[in-house]
Scaffold this active site. Sequence first.
Site, short mmCIF file in Angstrom:
data_model
loop_
_atom_site.label_atom_id
_atom_site.label_comp_id
_atom_site.label_asym_id
_atom_site.label_seq_id
_atom_site.Cartn_x
_atom_site.Cartn_y
_atom_site.Cartn_z
CB CYS A 49 -1.51 -5.37 5.98
SG CYS A 49 -1.35 -3.87 5.00
CD GLN A 92 3.57 -10.93 4.36
OE1 GLN A 92 3.27 -10.55 5.48
NE2 GLN A 92 2.88 -10.58 3.27
CD GLU A 134 -0.93 -8.58 7.98
OE1 GLU A 134 -0.80 -9.29 6.97
OE2 GLU A 134 -0.08 -7.77 8.36
#
EC number: 2.1.1.35
Length: 362
Positions: free
Chosen positions: A320, A186, A354
């Site tokens: 995402c 991430q 997201e």
Amino acid sequence: MALHRVNTDDYREQLAQKAERLREAYSRYTDLDPEVFPSPPIHYRLRAEFKVWHEQGRAHYAMYRQGEYKKPFIIDEFTVGSELINQLMPQVLAAVNESETLKKRLFSAEFLTTLSGDALITLIYHKKLDEQWEAEARALQEKLGFPILGRSRKQKVVLDRDYVTEQLEIGARTYQYKQVEGSFTQPNGEICRAMIGWAKDVCREASGDLLELYCGNGNFTIPLAEHFRRVLATEISKVSVNSAQENIRANGVDNLEIVRLSSEEFTQAIDKVRPFRRLKGIDLDSYDFSTVLVDPPRAGLDPDTCAMVARFPRILYISCNPETQLENLAELCKTHRIERFALFDQFPYTDHTESGLLLVRK
């Protein structure tokens, strides 16, 4: 807005607009307002890649607007990057410009950092890396106090290590992760912590067993394991599976198994379409799956995986790409209702959003 600078005065308004767009897009499936998790307004990216532009005998960091790859923007700072990236950028560039060996045919420089203060610098070349390069790269590594990695075509030179170690404080616990260069992690560390914390809260009263697809290096898997009797997680990348196995041991988790399967392969396995040697020793029928966690790539869930996921009582879906998540909801909401809804602002000052959903069988 400059490519490497941001106007923080507009952030809250931009985030409010994102939340409203997301709420409107999902309104056909839920009347919930999303729980909004803001990013730090600056220094939020833990990794960055810069092209290296050579001009008048010197190397410079450069960025490009999409579609304008012959028009570089020379930069000397990157305010959305972590403070450590900004600290290392001038030191690396100064060393490169002092050394013809390090500078010659240098194509790109990548920085991977962590919230806990680790870093890895990768220098990418259009030339073969030799012993002279290695000697000068080692000297730079010693000066910086962080490892240097060299890459060129069909060549990877690891001087010390090719990974960073992250430590994430979530609630009362600290989780440790090995993050290997080139594998997925991430990019926004604080949003990563928020996503894991939200997922743990969603699963706090869970029971039975957890199945996770697309588990990566165990980012969600390891913190969530304490909320379930047993956990089975799948991931197709061999590098990520190996990292996940090390992270399981580092965090002392004893109720978790990782297998290297794609989501499509696992769907075939659980439906007994065909056996897989990679599942040797794992009895799928012995699991009492109450929850499935999916964090798919931008393409979302393929139709067979989506149909398989719909058989679970609880679906935790991190996305995402809300557009493909919405496509999947057209099927999933035939059998499930949305009980929790979240927005994670992974990339501030962009249109990217997201989302996280907890779906419970009707």
